[in-house]
Design a protein around this motif. Structure first.
Motif, PDB file in Angstrom:
ATOM      1  N   MET A   1       3.994 -19.512  29.401  1.00 20.83           N
ATOM      2  CA  MET A   1       5.344 -19.917  28.780  1.00 20.83           C
ATOM      3  C   MET A   1       5.065 -19.814  27.304  1.00 20.83           C
ATOM      4  SD  MET A   1       7.786 -23.118  29.533  1.00 20.83           S
ATOM      5  CE  MET A   1       6.716 -23.775  30.807  1.00 20.83           C
ATOM      6  N   GLU A   5      10.866 -19.387  25.001  1.00 21.11           N
ATOM      7  CA  GLU A   5      11.522 -19.843  26.317  1.00 21.11           C
ATOM      8  C   GLU A   5      11.831 -21.303  26.368  1.00 21.11           C
ATOM      9  OE1 GLU A   5       8.496 -18.505  28.896  1.00 21.11           O
ATOM     10  OE2 GLU A   5       8.976 -16.249  28.626  1.00 21.11           O
ATOM     11  N   LYS A  17      13.617 -24.984  30.116  1.00 23.85           N
ATOM     12  CA  LYS A  17      13.250 -23.643  30.163  1.00 23.85           C
ATOM     13  C   LYS A  17      14.257 -22.924  30.300  1.00 23.85           C
ATOM     14  CE  LYS A  17      10.385 -20.014  32.438  1.00 23.85           C
ATOM     15  NZ  LYS A  17       9.579 -19.704  33.512  1.00 23.85           N
ATOM     16  N   LYS A  20      18.447 -18.155  32.100  1.00 25.39           N
ATOM     17  CA  LYS A  20      19.317 -16.674  31.763  1.00 25.39           C
ATOM     18  C   LYS A  20      20.606 -17.177  31.233  1.00 25.39           C
ATOM     19  CE  LYS A  20      20.836 -16.047  36.553  1.00 25.39           C
ATOM     20  NZ  LYS A  20      21.072 -14.995  37.584  1.00 25.39           N
TER      21      LYS A  20
END
Length: 146
Positions: A1, A5, A17, A20
């Motif tokens: 990660m 992000e 996190k 989308k």
């Protein structure tokens, strides 16, 4: 990660996190053990960690958060011994030790508490996130080739 992000949302504790984008905003998942998902709208103040800096008295005027966290990780290797409930003077001296030229007038104790909380969380769940990005040299080589 990587830090691109990971996001912080104003008014919500912890880190998230980025999963989308959606029509209504962006879908996030909490980094705590619950893995709670939420959709934040365009009106929410979402900050990506790679875009956050700490004010300094240097010529640049700030130091990227990732650089500060990497320095903390190099020195303390995941255990600062501090929490968000630590004494204000202890927090200030900690940051002064890590970043000697930080701007005491513009960096508040609450900011240092966030830094400690975020560092402790990331050190617990993904200590590799503090490692240097190996992709950066490749990206600069590609730009030079163009």
């Amino acid at each position: 990660m990587n830090f691109g992000e990971i996001a912080a949302v104003a008014g919500k504790g912890g880190l998230f996190k980025v999963l989308k984008p959606s029509k209504a905003g962006v879908i996030l998942e909490s980094l705590d053990g619950k893995k709670t998902k939420l959709v934040v709208g365009a009106d929410a103040r979402v900050s990506i960690l790679s875009e956050i800096s700490i004010y300094t008295h240097t010529q640049e005027g700030s130091t990227p958060l990732i650089d500060v966290m990497r320095k903390i990780h190099e020195e303390f290797d995941g255990d600062t011994g501090l929490t968000k409930n630590s004494d204000a003077e202890e927090l200030k001296s900690f940051l002064k030790h890590i970043l000697p030229d930080y701007d005491e007038d513009r960096v508040y104790v609450s900011d240092i508490k966030k830094l400690i909380t975020w560092y402790n969380l990331l050190a617990e769940i993904d200590p590799d996130s503090f490692m240097k990005d190996e992709e950066a040299p490749e990206a600069s080589e590609e730009k030079e080739a163009e």
